[in-house]
Design an enzyme around this catalytic site. Structure first.
Site, short mmCIF file in Angstrom:
data_model
loop_
_atom_site.label_atom_id
_atom_site.label_comp_id
_atom_site.label_asym_id
_atom_site.label_seq_id
_atom_site.Cartn_x
_atom_site.Cartn_y
_atom_site.Cartn_z
CG HIS A 205 -0.42 0.12 2.64
ND1 HIS A 205 0.14 1.20 2.99
CD2 HIS A 205 -0.01 -0.96 3.43
CE1 HIS A 205 0.78 0.94 4.18
NE2 HIS A 205 0.57 -0.50 4.42
CB CYS B 68 1.61 -3.67 4.85
SG CYS B 68 0.02 -4.43 5.67
#
Length: 190
Positions: free
Chosen positions: A150, A166
């Site tokens: 992301h 992440c």
């Protein structure tokens, strides 16, 4: 004939010595421009997708948590490299094969149960587009629960061990990767 006194000062010595010491860096920059990777100062070695996958399929993403770089190949073989943020600790890092199963623009963020355990004061939901949303402007959802590639609103995180699991990219770069990545893209975190 006029004879000048040459006076050596510390400043002259430093400037001269600095120029001499900078010469290898200039040479290595020229070597890199000519396609010669012998002296890669960043010590980043690009991966070859064939070492990890049998075919390009719909595309490939390899994220290297050591060099903090993401390589992205499209189905036609075009490759681009992006700097990333990576998980803060090895315990938060998952490695192996996965796929992109969903894509979202301005994704809503919800902390995972383990994040809330470590940070009970965090908000339970941050809507997409909110400046404090840690997912940035785009997110690629992986087949592993809670794992994403992301964007980030906090650009200080890129190039660091700073995420809760992440892989983060600059918003401009995740938007580029997002546009070039279809659902079903193969992913490997190493």
């Amino acid at each position: 004939m006029v004879q000048k006194n040459v006076k050596w000062t510390r400043r002259a010595t430093l400037i001269g010595g600095g120029s001499f010491l900078a010469a290898p860096a200039i040479v290595s920059a020229q070597d890199l421009q000519n396609g010669s990777p012998e002296r890669n100062v960043a010590s980043f070695a690009p991966h070859d997708w064939r070492d990890h996958f049998d075919s390009l399929g719909r595309g490939i993403i390899i994220s290297d948590t050591i060099t903090r770089a993401l390589q992205h190949w499209t189905a036609d073989g075009e490759m681009r490299i992006y700097p990333t943020s990576v998980p803060m600790t090895d315990e938060l890092t998952r490695r192996g094969y996965t796929t992109v199963i969903e894509k979202r623009e301005n994704p809503t963020w919800r902390p995972t149960p383990s994040m809330l355990e470590r940070n009970p004061d965090w908000p339970r939901v941050v809507p997409g587009g909110d400046p404090i949303n840690p997912l940035g402007t785009r997110a690629l959802y992986l087949s592993w629960t809670y794992y994403r590639i992301h964007g980030t609103q906090d650009t200080r995180k890129i190039g660091r061990r700073s995420s809760n699991g992440c892989i983060g990219l600059y918003n401009e770069q995740i938007e580029e990767v997002y546009d070039r990545t279809p659902v079903g893209t193969q992913v490997k975190l190493i």
